[in-house]
Design an enzyme around this catalytic site. Structure first.
Site, PDB file in Angstrom:
ATOM      1  CE  LYS A 131      -4.437   0.876   2.554  1.00 43.45           C
ATOM      2  NZ  LYS A 131      -4.897   0.847   3.983  1.00 43.45           N
TER       3      LYS A 131
HETATM    4  C1  E4P Z   1      -8.390   1.180   4.211  1.00 43.17           C
HETATM    5  O1  E4P Z   1      -7.481   0.839   3.577  1.00 43.17           O
HETATM    6  C2  E4P Z   1      -8.213   2.508   4.957  1.00 43.17           C
HETATM    7  O2  E4P Z   1      -7.047   2.617   5.537  1.00 43.17           O
HETATM    8  C3  E4P Z   1      -9.270   2.434   5.986  1.00 43.17           C
HETATM    9  O3  E4P Z   1     -10.509   1.827   5.447  1.00 43.17           O
HETATM   10  C4  E4P Z   1      -9.517   3.773   6.495  1.00 43.17           C
HETATM   11  O4  E4P Z   1     -10.584   3.959   7.348  1.00 43.17           O
HETATM   12  P1  E4P Z   1     -10.979   4.973   8.441  1.00 43.17           P
HETATM   13  O5  E4P Z   1     -11.038   6.464   7.508  1.00 43.17           O
HETATM   14  O6  E4P Z   1     -12.025   4.665   9.026  1.00 43.17           O
HETATM   15  O7  E4P Z   1      -9.918   5.284   9.291  1.00 43.17           O
END
Ligand code: E4P
Length: 230
Positions: free
Chosen positions: A83
């Site tokens: 990522k």
């Molecule tokens: C997923 O890859 C993201 O990091 C995650 O969905 C972020 O979610 P949040 O906005 O609830 O922290």
């Protein structure tokens, strides 16, 4: 639509993977910090539980650092998805890492123009954050619709739209109506999706009526033999 779970908690991942409905996992540095676990260990263990893509995020912010970290993460297991953030260096790293055969999830996407860049950089997934946009009076679901519409115009874009920052089941329903490829769900939201009070009420009524019949489906060998089902 594929379902990923958005957590670094192994107990949640094991429980939800046992439903057979989980296609992958996403983590981020905040979720790893919340787990209190060693990052590499936790990614390795998640990859042993879930066969599908498991996102593990780099923390370097420069191109070379992201590539080196991404290469290390990609070696943990074949299903690791590196990522990277949607920055200039992140997209350069995306192109380099996918060129080496790694899966890459470009995260922190908040606009259609950023999503176009992610697709051009060869991202395996782009992660638009719907909840965080809604939190600042934006319209997260409109962003998903725009990205899906744009990607549909270009069949050579192979990037899958991974709806992230989901806050409730309605986000999943709306994303599915639009035709997004993947939704990454916090464990709580996936559990909420199973629930409906009429299901509980209906099941209780069926079981109460069944009890009155005095019958059993698995009635024991004697009964089955009588019917010739042994
Ligand atoms: C997923 O890859 C993201 O990091 C995650 O969905 C972020 O979610 P949040 O906005 O609830 O922290």
């Amino acid at each position: 639509m594929k379902f990923f779970v958005d957590t670094a908690e192994l107990s949640d991942i094991r429980e939800l993977a046992a439903t057979g409905l989980v296609d992958g996992v996403t983590t981020n540095p905040s979720l790893v910090a919340k787990s209190g676990r060693d990052f590499i260990d936790v990614v390795k263990e998640i990859c042993e539980v879930v066969a599908g893509p498991v996102s593990a995020e780099v923390t370097a912010t420069d191109f070379h650092g992201m590539v080196r970290e991404g290469q290390k993460l990609a070696k943990i297991a074949p299903n690791v998805t590196v990522k990277v953030p949607l920055t200039v260096d992140g997209l350069k790293a995306c192109k380099a890492l996918t060129g080496e055969g790694a899966m890459v999830n470009v995260t922190l996407c908040f606009s259609p123009s950023q999503a176009i860049l992610a697709a051009k950089a060869g991202a395996t997934f782009v992660s638009p954050f719907v909840g965080r946009l809604d939190d600042v009076s934006g319209d997260g679901m409109s962003l998903i619709a725009e990205i899906c519409e744009i990607y549909a115009n270009y069949p050579d874009f192979r990037t899958e739209v991974l709806v992230a920052s989901i806050r409730h089941p309605l986000h999943v329903v709306e994303a599915a109506k639009i035709g997004a490829d993947v939704a990454t769900l916090p464990p709580k939201v996936l559990r909420q999706m199973f629930q409906h009070p009429l299901t509980d009420k209906g099941l209780a009524a069926f079981l109460a009526d069944w009890e009155k019949t005095g019958q059993r489906i698995l009635g024991g060998e004697a009964e089955d033999q009588k019917r010739g089902q042994a």
